[in-house]
Design a protein around this motif. Sequence first.
Motif, PDB file in Angstrom:
ATOM      1  N   VAL A 198     -25.281  -5.007  -5.888  1.00  0.00           N
ATOM      2  CA  VAL A 198     -24.695  -6.267  -5.410  1.00  0.00           C
ATOM      3  C   VAL A 198     -24.322  -6.199  -3.932  1.00  0.00           C
ATOM      4  N   SER A 199     -24.577  -5.060  -3.290  1.00  0.00           N
ATOM      5  CA  SER A 199     -24.262  -4.913  -1.867  1.00  0.00           C
ATOM      6  C   SER A 199     -25.503  -4.877  -0.990  1.00  0.00           C
ATOM      7  N   SER A 200     -26.671  -4.714  -1.579  1.00  0.00           N
ATOM      8  CA  SER A 200     -27.887  -4.501  -0.793  1.00  0.00           C
ATOM      9  C   SER A 200     -28.178  -5.670   0.145  1.00  0.00           C
ATOM     10  N   PRO A 201     -28.328  -5.409   1.451  1.00  0.00           N
ATOM     11  CA  PRO A 201     -28.662  -6.482   2.389  1.00  0.00           C
ATOM     12  C   PRO A 201     -30.092  -6.978   2.241  1.00  0.00           C
ATOM     13  N   ASN A 202     -30.913  -6.255   1.481  1.00  0.00           N
ATOM     14  CA  ASN A 202     -32.304  -6.658   1.280  1.00  0.00           C
ATOM     15  C   ASN A 202     -32.485  -7.593   0.090  1.00  0.00           C
ATOM     16  N   ILE A 203     -31.387  -7.909  -0.603  1.00  0.00           N
ATOM     17  CA  ILE A 203     -31.426  -8.815  -1.741  1.00  0.00           C
ATOM     18  C   ILE A 203     -30.657 -10.081  -1.378  1.00  0.00           C
ATOM     19  N   SER A 204     -31.211 -11.225  -1.725  1.00  0.00           N
ATOM     20  CA  SER A 204     -30.560 -12.487  -1.379  1.00  0.00           C
ATOM     21  C   SER A 204     -29.179 -12.591  -2.023  1.00  0.00           C
ATOM     22  N   ILE A 205     -28.302 -13.331  -1.384  1.00  0.00           N
ATOM     23  CA  ILE A 205     -26.935 -13.473  -1.881  1.00  0.00           C
ATOM     24  C   ILE A 205     -26.908 -14.178  -3.232  1.00  0.00           C
ATOM     25  N   GLU A 206     -27.872 -15.086  -3.487  1.00  0.00           N
ATOM     26  CA  GLU A 206     -27.894 -15.781  -4.767  1.00  0.00           C
ATOM     27  C   GLU A 206     -28.166 -14.818  -5.917  1.00  0.00           C
ATOM     28  N   TRP A 207     -29.131 -13.911  -5.717  1.00  0.00           N
ATOM     29  CA  TRP A 207     -29.418 -12.929  -6.761  1.00  0.00           C
ATOM     30  C   TRP A 207     -28.235 -11.994  -6.966  1.00  0.00           C
ATOM     31  N   ARG A 208     -27.626 -11.551  -5.885  1.00  0.00           N
ATOM     32  CA  ARG A 208     -26.500 -10.614  -6.019  1.00  0.00           C
ATOM     33  C   ARG A 208     -25.322 -11.277  -6.733  1.00  0.00           C
ATOM     34  N   ARG A 209     -25.096 -12.544  -6.428  1.00  0.00           N
ATOM     35  CA  ARG A 209     -24.034 -13.273  -7.126  1.00  0.00           C
ATOM     36  C   ARG A 209     -24.356 -13.424  -8.612  1.00  0.00           C
ATOM     37  N   ALA A 210     -25.610 -13.710  -8.916  1.00  0.00           N
ATOM     38  CA  ALA A 210     -26.010 -13.871 -10.316  1.00  0.00           C
ATOM     39  C   ALA A 210     -25.781 -12.581 -11.099  1.00  0.00           C
ATOM     40  N   LEU A 288     -30.400 -20.133 -12.623  1.00  0.00           N
ATOM     41  CA  LEU A 288     -31.203 -18.967 -12.981  1.00  0.00           C
ATOM     42  C   LEU A 288     -32.599 -19.408 -13.376  1.00  0.00           C
ATOM     43  N   PRO A 289     -33.605 -18.564 -13.134  1.00  0.00           N
ATOM     44  CA  PRO A 289     -34.946 -18.864 -13.666  1.00  0.00           C
ATOM     45  C   PRO A 289     -34.940 -18.676 -15.174  1.00  0.00           C
ATOM     46  N   ASP A 290     -36.027 -19.057 -15.836  1.00  0.00           N
ATOM     47  CA  ASP A 290     -36.054 -18.909 -17.286  1.00  0.00           C
ATOM     48  C   ASP A 290     -36.205 -17.441 -17.666  1.00  0.00           C
ATOM     49  N   ASP A 291     -35.991 -17.175 -18.949  1.00  0.00           N
ATOM     50  CA  ASP A 291     -35.922 -15.792 -19.427  1.00  0.00           C
ATOM     51  C   ASP A 291     -37.191 -14.996 -19.194  1.00  0.00           C
TER      52      ASP A 291
END
Length: 423
Positions: A198-210, A288-291
């Motif tokens: 959840v800290s990686s700068p290479n991952i978008s903030i939306e994914w990290r929040r999810a 979120l995207p679908d399963d």
Amino acid sequence: MPRPRTGTIQRHGDHWDARITLQDGSRPWICLPAGYSEARARDRAKSLAETARAEGATRPPRGRTAAAPAGETVAAWVERWTAAREERGLSSASGDLGRLRKWLFPQLGDKPITAVTRRDVEAFVEHLDSSVRAGEQSWKTAVNTWGLVSKLFDDACSAKTLSLRVLASNPAAEVRGPDRGIKKAKAYLYPSEFLPLVSSPNISIEWRRAVALATYLYVRASELRALTWDDVDLERGIIHVHRSLDREGSAKSTKTGTTRRFTIEPALMPLLRAMHAESGGRGRVIQLPDDRHLARALRGLMTTARLDRCELYAADATRKSMTWHDLRATGITWLAIRGDDPLKIMQRAGHAGFQTTQGYIREAEAVRAGFGDVFPPLPLSLWEGGVSSGNRPESAQVRGIMVEAPGIEPGSARHPVYLRSRA
């Protein structure tokens, strides 16, 4: 002279239904075989109506079977059964039908349902076992399919919908189901792995929040999709999980049919307050995207965050690779590691039975030493600076947030995917 009875017909998917009036005034619908033309369906409805009048037919008393439409096959009955389940709001009905079409229909679909014997059902179970040994499906899929088949034959005897009662006895009763195999070990994250993710700068903030929300709220993906800001009481620090979204985006009950309120983890409150301010407290908490895309997406995220523990990716006879649902399992395991009251864990997780909760408690007892501090404070980067809609690539149909995963080939199992939402 009484008026001639002709009955009425109505198109129902790939077949016609006929409605006739019985001697007691009831007007049941009767499923006609697929392939009838409209003219033939009208002739059949008229014939059924005239026969009902001549014989003084009435609706069967409760507990008795109804006459199956002439020559109704297992496949035709299952279609009617599925329609009845959908009318009752069972969101799994359409998915269950797909499973039956794949496994049951090739074996028994063309056989009249009233002619199915116990030997036929035993032969079907034997077919399921053979398909597992051949690697065509997992033992768990076979067991789930058998549970569905057992239920449909039970309903053919005693369904609440009287028109579905076409059997006097259950041919699946006391038939032994498919063999069970090894229950694969699930994966979950340690706090020392969660924080880099959840800290990686290479991952978008939306994914990290999810990821943070799925872990700290220990909710199913369908429940997380359904959360709105009306369900989050920031003043009192309480969340209300009372619905989920199906694959079509329609609201339904939670998986176990239970609703639950519980205190939000303190470490999650700053993030929720920031997200509430950004959204103005309106709409869904997160998209979120679908399963079908979530498990692959999570493995891409873990690769990007350089999480290299082999158990997170292992998929063999005894281990299952990490999926999005295992973020929920991570949060529940952390509750057990922390030593929360077992009944409180059960209530927060929304488990239908305590046996499920016990599995997490046993796992926690085995690995507690050296596990690390659970539910650690979240990184400030999850809310400082926020995220504006202007930073999101958009179209009229889809808003996408790309996960960067250097070194992963397009089309591979870990290739990055978009976080999608309906515009």
